[in-house]
Design a protein around this motif. Structure first.
Motif, PDB file in Angstrom:
ATOM      1  N   LEU A 174       0.838  -1.211   0.000  1.00 11.44           N
ATOM      2  CA  LEU A 174       0.000   0.000   0.000  1.00 11.44           C
ATOM      3  C   LEU A 174       0.870   1.257   0.000  1.00 11.44           C
ATOM      4  N   LYS A 175       1.956   1.254   0.767  1.00 13.09           N
ATOM      5  CA  LYS A 175       2.860   2.415   0.750  1.00 13.09           C
ATOM      6  C   LYS A 175       3.553   2.543  -0.606  1.00 13.09           C
ATOM      7  N   HIS A 176       3.919   1.433  -1.204  1.00  7.29           N
ATOM      8  CA  HIS A 176       4.519   1.459  -2.539  1.00  7.29           C
ATOM      9  C   HIS A 176       3.562   2.137  -3.524  1.00  7.29           C
ATOM     10  N   VAL A 177       2.309   1.755  -3.487  1.00 11.95           N
ATOM     11  CA  VAL A 177       1.315   2.377  -4.375  1.00 11.95           C
ATOM     12  C   VAL A 177       1.195   3.857  -4.035  1.00 11.95           C
ATOM     13  N   HIS A 178       1.104   4.174  -2.773  1.00 14.53           N
ATOM     14  CA  HIS A 178       0.988   5.561  -2.300  1.00 14.53           C
ATOM     15  C   HIS A 178       2.113   6.428  -2.872  1.00 14.53           C
ATOM     16  N   TRP A 179       3.314   5.889  -2.925  1.00 14.59           N
ATOM     17  CA  TRP A 179       4.478   6.641  -3.411  1.00 14.59           C
ATOM     18  C   TRP A 179       4.577   6.674  -4.931  1.00 14.59           C
ATOM     19  N   ASN A 180       3.967   5.725  -5.627  1.00 12.11           N
ATOM     20  CA  ASN A 180       4.177   5.569  -7.062  1.00 12.11           C
ATOM     21  C   ASN A 180       2.938   5.793  -7.916  1.00 12.11           C
ATOM     22  N   VAL A 181       1.884   6.309  -7.316  1.00 14.99           N
ATOM     23  CA  VAL A 181       0.654   6.574  -8.060  1.00 14.99           C
ATOM     24  C   VAL A 181       0.772   7.934  -8.754  1.00 14.99           C
ATOM     25  N   VAL A 182       0.294   8.006  -9.989  1.00 17.24           N
ATOM     26  CA  VAL A 182       0.308   9.251 -10.758  1.00 17.24           C
ATOM     27  C   VAL A 182      -1.017   9.395 -11.499  1.00 17.24           C
ATOM     28  N   GLY A 183      -1.203  10.546 -12.113  1.00 21.49           N
ATOM     29  CA  GLY A 183      -2.372  10.762 -12.958  1.00 21.49           C
ATOM     30  C   GLY A 183      -3.426  11.621 -12.302  1.00 21.49           C
ATOM     31  N   PRO A 184      -4.530  11.805 -13.015  1.00 17.29           N
ATOM     32  CA  PRO A 184      -5.558  12.732 -12.547  1.00 17.29           C
ATOM     33  C   PRO A 184      -6.226  12.323 -11.228  1.00 17.29           C
ATOM     34  N   HIS A 185      -6.168  11.051 -10.877  1.00 18.65           N
ATOM     35  CA  HIS A 185      -6.778  10.593  -9.619  1.00 18.65           C
ATOM     36  C   HIS A 185      -5.741  10.464  -8.508  1.00 18.65           C
ATOM     37  N   PHE A 186      -4.563  11.037  -8.747  1.00 15.14           N
ATOM     38  CA  PHE A 186      -3.444  10.905  -7.809  1.00 15.14           C
ATOM     39  C   PHE A 186      -3.846  11.227  -6.377  1.00 15.14           C
ATOM     40  N   ILE A 187      -4.340  12.424  -6.136  1.00 28.00           N
ATOM     41  CA  ILE A 187      -4.553  12.866  -4.749  1.00 28.00           C
ATOM     42  C   ILE A 187      -5.622  12.041  -4.048  1.00 28.00           C
ATOM     43  N   ALA A 188      -6.662  11.670  -4.769  1.00 29.87           N
ATOM     44  CA  ALA A 188      -7.722  10.858  -4.159  1.00 29.87           C
ATOM     45  C   ALA A 188      -7.173   9.506  -3.698  1.00 29.87           C
TER      46      ALA A 188
ATOM     47  N   HIS B  17      -3.873   8.661  -3.348  1.00 29.16           N
ATOM     48  CA  HIS B  17      -2.780   8.913  -2.417  1.00 29.16           C
ATOM     49  C   HIS B  17      -3.326   9.083  -0.993  1.00 29.16           C
ATOM     50  N   GLU B  18      -4.355   9.897  -0.839  1.00 26.93           N
ATOM     51  CA  GLU B  18      -4.921  10.149   0.493  1.00 26.93           C
ATOM     52  C   GLU B  18      -5.808   9.009   0.992  1.00 26.93           C
ATOM     53  N   MET B  19      -6.411   8.251   0.094  1.00 29.66           N
ATOM     54  CA  MET B  19      -7.231   7.124   0.505  1.00 29.66           C
ATOM     55  C   MET B  19      -6.371   6.026   1.138  1.00 29.66           C
ATOM     56  N   LEU B  20      -5.137   5.897   0.687  1.00 30.12           N
ATOM     57  CA  LEU B  20      -4.307   4.772   1.118  1.00 30.12           C
ATOM     58  C   LEU B  20      -3.703   4.932   2.507  1.00 30.12           C
ATOM     59  N   ASP B  21      -3.410   6.144   2.943  1.00 32.20           N
ATOM     60  CA  ASP B  21      -2.761   6.302   4.250  1.00 32.20           C
ATOM     61  C   ASP B  21      -3.563   5.702   5.406  1.00 32.20           C
ATOM     62  N   PRO B  22      -4.878   5.927   5.509  1.00 26.12           N
ATOM     63  CA  PRO B  22      -5.616   5.276   6.599  1.00 26.12           C
ATOM     64  C   PRO B  22      -5.622   3.752   6.474  1.00 26.12           C
ATOM     65  N   GLN B  23      -5.589   3.252   5.247  1.00 25.28           N
ATOM     66  CA  GLN B  23      -5.519   1.806   5.060  1.00 25.28           C
ATOM     67  C   GLN B  23      -4.180   1.281   5.566  1.00 25.28           C
ATOM     68  N   VAL B  24      -3.101   1.972   5.237  1.00 23.22           N
ATOM     69  CA  VAL B  24      -1.773   1.581   5.715  1.00 23.22           C
ATOM     70  C   VAL B  24      -1.756   1.557   7.241  1.00 23.22           C
ATOM     71  N   ASP B  25      -2.276   2.608   7.860  1.00 23.67           N
ATOM     72  CA  ASP B  25      -2.269   2.690   9.320  1.00 23.67           C
ATOM     73  C   ASP B  25      -3.053   1.543   9.947  1.00 23.67           C
ATOM     74  N   ARG B  26      -4.218   1.239   9.400  1.00 26.43           N
ATOM     75  CA  ARG B  26      -5.045   0.164   9.966  1.00 26.43           C
ATOM     76  C   ARG B  26      -4.384  -1.199   9.747  1.00 26.43           C
ATOM     77  N   VAL B  27      -3.802  -1.411   8.578  1.00 25.80           N
ATOM     78  CA  VAL B  27      -3.150  -2.689   8.312  1.00 25.80           C
ATOM     79  C   VAL B  27      -1.933  -2.861   9.230  1.00 25.80           C
ATOM     80  N   ARG B  28      -1.202  -1.789   9.501  1.00 24.39           N
ATOM     81  CA  ARG B  28      -0.088  -1.876  10.462  1.00 24.39           C
ATOM     82  C   ARG B  28      -0.611  -2.251  11.844  1.00 24.39           C
TER      83      ARG B  28
END
Length: 186
Positions: free
Chosen positions: A40-54, A56-67
């Motif tokens: 999930l962090k890999h995707v967070h760091w390597n995502v690009v394009g018009p949906h980037f911010i959506a 990028h920000e959607m993944l951080d809470p997922q990373v935190d919960r999975v940790r």
């Protein structure tokens, strides 16, 4: 591996043999969760394009919960008398899946690939729940709670891949790269 997983002692009400089976199952869940939060962090760091911010920000809470899930599994494993192997070497040596295969890519491509990743994690978790269900309700409860959260995260991912008519772009895909391509082509 059973002899290595069988503890000298365990929680009241379980045999050390049953605890050993639970420890084996939980160790695989720990590997899956550690791998997932890194993916999930890999995707967070390597995502690009018009949906980037959506994305990028959607993944951080997922990373935190999975940790947090990883920590819960490791602590349950230790409470049962086992050793939580959380090193990268143990993960790579003992996992049954390949490394995430998408690098820098469009947000929708990554979401297509993540749909496949979540499917694998969820299917393995459901199998683990079946295995532990007759042995230990506390471990079963822990895994069921995690299943609900992981299914919700997959729903978040799939919401980006679904058409208004309910068609999912990744249907029939069996690899991350195939799912990524299908997601972009929708």
């Amino acid at each position: 591996m059973a002899s290595q997983a069988t503890p000298r002692y365990t929680v009241p009400g379980l045999t050390v043999q049953d605890a050993g089976l639970l420890i084996e199952v939980l160790q695989q869940r720990l590997h899956a969760l550690n791998d997932l939060h890194l993916t999930l962090k890999h995707v967070h760091w390597n995502v690009v394009g018009p949906h980037f911010i959506a994305v990028h920000e959607m993944l951080d809470p997922q990373v935190d919960r999975v940790r947090d899930m990883s920590d819960d599994v490791a602590e349950r494993l230790a409470a049962l008398g086992g050793v939580a192997h959380g090193t990268p070497g143990a993960l790579v040596e003992e996992r049954s899946w390949k490394d995430y295969s998408v690098g820098r890519a469009d947000a929708i491509a990554h979401l297509g690939a993540l749909d496949i990743v979540y499917t694998g994690v969820i299917e393995a978790l459901r199998a683990a729940i079946k295995t532990v269900g007759d042995i230990d309700p506390a471990t079963e409860d822990l895994l069921i709670e995690q299943l609900r959260d992981l299914e919700q995260f997959q729903w978040f991912v799939r919401a980006h891949l679904e058409t208004a008519g309910g068609a999912l772009a990744t249907v029939g895909a069996t690899t991350e790269k195939q799912a990524a391509e299908q997601a972009i082509d929708r």
